[in-house]
Design a protein around this motif. Structure first.
Motif, PDB file in Angstrom:
ATOM      1  N   LYS A  53       0.834  -1.206   0.000  1.00 35.55           N
ATOM      2  CA  LYS A  53       0.000   0.000   0.000  1.00 35.55           C
ATOM      3  C   LYS A  53       0.866   1.253   0.000  1.00 35.55           C
ATOM      4  O   LYS A  53       0.609   2.191  -0.752  1.00 35.55           O
ATOM      5  CB  LYS A  53      -0.930   0.001   1.208  1.00 35.55           C
ATOM      6  CG  LYS A  53      -1.840   1.224   1.276  1.00 35.55           C
ATOM      7  CD  LYS A  53      -2.672   1.216   2.527  1.00 35.55           C
ATOM      8  CE  LYS A  53      -1.792   1.645   3.665  1.00 35.55           C
ATOM      9  NZ  LYS A  53      -2.475   1.913   4.908  1.00 35.55           N
ATOM     10  N   ASP A  54       1.917   1.263   0.816  1.00 35.82           N
ATOM     11  CA  ASP A  54       2.780   2.441   0.892  1.00 35.82           C
ATOM     12  C   ASP A  54       3.614   2.632  -0.365  1.00 35.82           C
ATOM     13  O   ASP A  54       3.917   3.759  -0.750  1.00 35.82           O
ATOM     14  CB  ASP A  54       3.696   2.348   2.107  1.00 35.82           C
ATOM     15  CG  ASP A  54       2.917   2.474   3.412  1.00 35.82           C
ATOM     16  OD1 ASP A  54       1.778   3.003   3.373  1.00 35.82           O
ATOM     17  OD2 ASP A  54       3.440   2.032   4.454  1.00 35.82           O
ATOM     18  N   SER A  55       3.995   1.531  -1.004  1.00 39.34           N
ATOM     19  CA  SER A  55       4.828   1.671  -2.197  1.00 39.34           C
ATOM     20  C   SER A  55       4.009   2.003  -3.445  1.00 39.34           C
ATOM     21  O   SER A  55       4.482   2.731  -4.311  1.00 39.34           O
ATOM     22  CB  SER A  55       5.650   0.406  -2.430  1.00 39.34           C
ATOM     23  OG  SER A  55       4.792  -0.680  -2.686  1.00 39.34           O
ATOM     24  N   ILE A  56       2.794   1.501  -3.530  1.00 40.75           N
ATOM     25  CA  ILE A  56       1.969   1.775  -4.708  1.00 40.75           C
ATOM     26  C   ILE A  56       1.174   3.060  -4.547  1.00 40.75           C
ATOM     27  O   ILE A  56       1.086   3.870  -5.464  1.00 40.75           O
ATOM     28  CB  ILE A  56       1.022   0.586  -4.993  1.00 40.75           C
ATOM     29  CG1 ILE A  56       1.836  -0.633  -5.394  1.00 40.75           C
ATOM     30  CG2 ILE A  56       0.029   0.938  -6.087  1.00 40.75           C
ATOM     31  CD1 ILE A  56       1.015  -1.871  -5.604  1.00 40.75           C
ATOM     32  N   PHE A  57       0.594   3.259  -3.382  1.00 42.10           N
ATOM     33  CA  PHE A  57      -0.223   4.443  -3.117  1.00 42.10           C
ATOM     34  C   PHE A  57       0.440   5.270  -2.011  1.00 42.10           C
ATOM     35  O   PHE A  57       0.086   5.128  -0.850  1.00 42.10           O
ATOM     36  CB  PHE A  57      -1.634   4.045  -2.666  1.00 42.10           C
ATOM     37  CG  PHE A  57      -2.333   3.124  -3.607  1.00 42.10           C
ATOM     38  CD1 PHE A  57      -2.726   3.536  -4.857  1.00 42.10           C
ATOM     39  CD2 PHE A  57      -2.583   1.808  -3.240  1.00 42.10           C
ATOM     40  CE1 PHE A  57      -3.362   2.675  -5.727  1.00 42.10           C
ATOM     41  CE2 PHE A  57      -3.224   0.948  -4.105  1.00 42.10           C
ATOM     42  CZ  PHE A  57      -3.615   1.378  -5.360  1.00 42.10           C
ATOM     43  N   PRO A  58       1.402   6.130  -2.358  1.00 41.88           N
ATOM     44  CA  PRO A  58       2.050   6.915  -1.311  1.00 41.88           C
ATOM     45  C   PRO A  58       1.046   7.859  -0.648  1.00 41.88           C
ATOM     46  O   PRO A  58       0.189   8.426  -1.309  1.00 41.88           O
ATOM     47  CB  PRO A  58       3.144   7.683  -2.055  1.00 41.88           C
ATOM     48  CG  PRO A  58       2.765   7.635  -3.481  1.00 41.88           C
ATOM     49  CD  PRO A  58       1.890   6.425  -3.683  1.00 41.88           C
ATOM     50  N   SER A  59       1.196   7.993   0.650  1.00 42.68           N
ATOM     51  CA  SER A  59       0.240   8.834   1.378  1.00 42.68           C
ATOM     52  C   SER A  59       0.635  10.293   1.237  1.00 42.68           C
ATOM     53  O   SER A  59       1.802  10.645   1.107  1.00 42.68           O
ATOM     54  CB  SER A  59       0.211   8.424   2.853  1.00 42.68           C
ATOM     55  OG  SER A  59       1.500   8.589   3.406  1.00 42.68           O
ATOM     56  N   ARG A  60      -0.379  11.137   1.277  1.00 42.62           N
ATOM     57  CA  ARG A  60      -0.150  12.581   1.195  1.00 42.62           C
ATOM     58  C   ARG A  60       0.083  13.123   2.593  1.00 42.62           C
ATOM     59  O   ARG A  60      -0.513  12.652   3.559  1.00 42.62           O
ATOM     60  CB  ARG A  60      -1.360  13.270   0.588  1.00 42.62           C
ATOM     61  CG  ARG A  60      -1.612  12.865  -0.846  1.00 42.62           C
ATOM     62  CD  ARG A  60      -2.715  13.652  -1.428  1.00 42.62           C
ATOM     63  NE  ARG A  60      -3.922  13.489  -0.617  1.00 42.62           N
ATOM     64  CZ  ARG A  60      -5.093  14.013  -0.890  1.00 42.62           C
ATOM     65  NH1 ARG A  60      -5.246  14.752  -1.937  1.00 42.62           N
ATOM     66  NH2 ARG A  60      -6.128  13.800  -0.104  1.00 42.62           N
TER      67      ARG A  60
END
Length: 199
Positions: free
Chosen positions: A187-194
């Protein structure tokens, strides 16, 4: 007709992507539930093992499945019960875990051999594989991350030496390596958090 054929393949690829994302989201949710409610997860897995054992007993009375399939199914459930003795700690090199994996492979081979030799409707074959072969190992697979939230216990090696160090093993383990940790990494690598802006 050619354009519709190409369109059908494009839609198939999209459907496979959507199904894969849905399965990943479902697994993530189940992994979080197991991590939060370890006792309930243990009871649910034990109920699955008991239900699968009852299904194998029903096969003895109502169907003509080969005895090898039924006995190997019972043996797999015995190993699953043995794994649940130390739940949520699952040791990959323990006899119950290795036995459960071996009987999972043997049960698949026997089931493929039997169902390719005799005709059964696809729904019945899928029911056998889902209820008898896949549901308990899948539940154990999802519950692998439950061990990450267990409070620190005595390190076995230091306990044998006579040291009563409670947290050595917990901090020496390093990074968590459960299923939920894998999903969080993806999740962190594909969808980086804002980053949230503070006003």
């Amino acid at each position: 007709m050619t354009f519709l054929y190409i369109l059908s393949w494009v839609s198939l690829v999209l459907q496979v992507c959507f199904v894969t994302i849905s399965i990943a989201a479902g697994l993530y949710y189940l992994a979080e539930l197991v991590e939060e409610y370890i006792t309930v997860a243990r009871r649910a897995i034990l109920l699955m093992i008991i239900s699968t054992t009852i299904v194998y007993i029903m096969f003895i009375f109502f169907d003509d499945l080969p005895w090898k399939m039924v006995l190997c199914g019972f043996a797999a459930q015995v190993f699953h019960f043995s794994i649940m003795r130390n739940f949520p700690t699952i040791r990959f090199l323990s006899v119950p875990f290795i036995g459960a994996v071996i009987f999972l492979i043997i049960n698949h081979l026997l089931a493929f051999q039997y169902f390719t030799s005799y005709y059964f409707p696809f729904t019945q074959v899928l029911a056998y594989f889902t209820i008898c072969l896949w549901i308990v190992p899948f539940a154990l697979f999802v519950s692998l991350n439950a061990n990450d939230n267990v409070l620190p216990t005595v390190n076995e090696n230091s306990y044998l030496r006579g040291d009563q160090d409670v947290v050595t093993h917990y901090f020496a383990r390093g990074k968590k390596q459960g299923l939920l940790s894998l999903f969080n990494y993806v999740k962190d690598s594909i969808f980086p958090s804002r980053n949230k802006k503070s006003f």
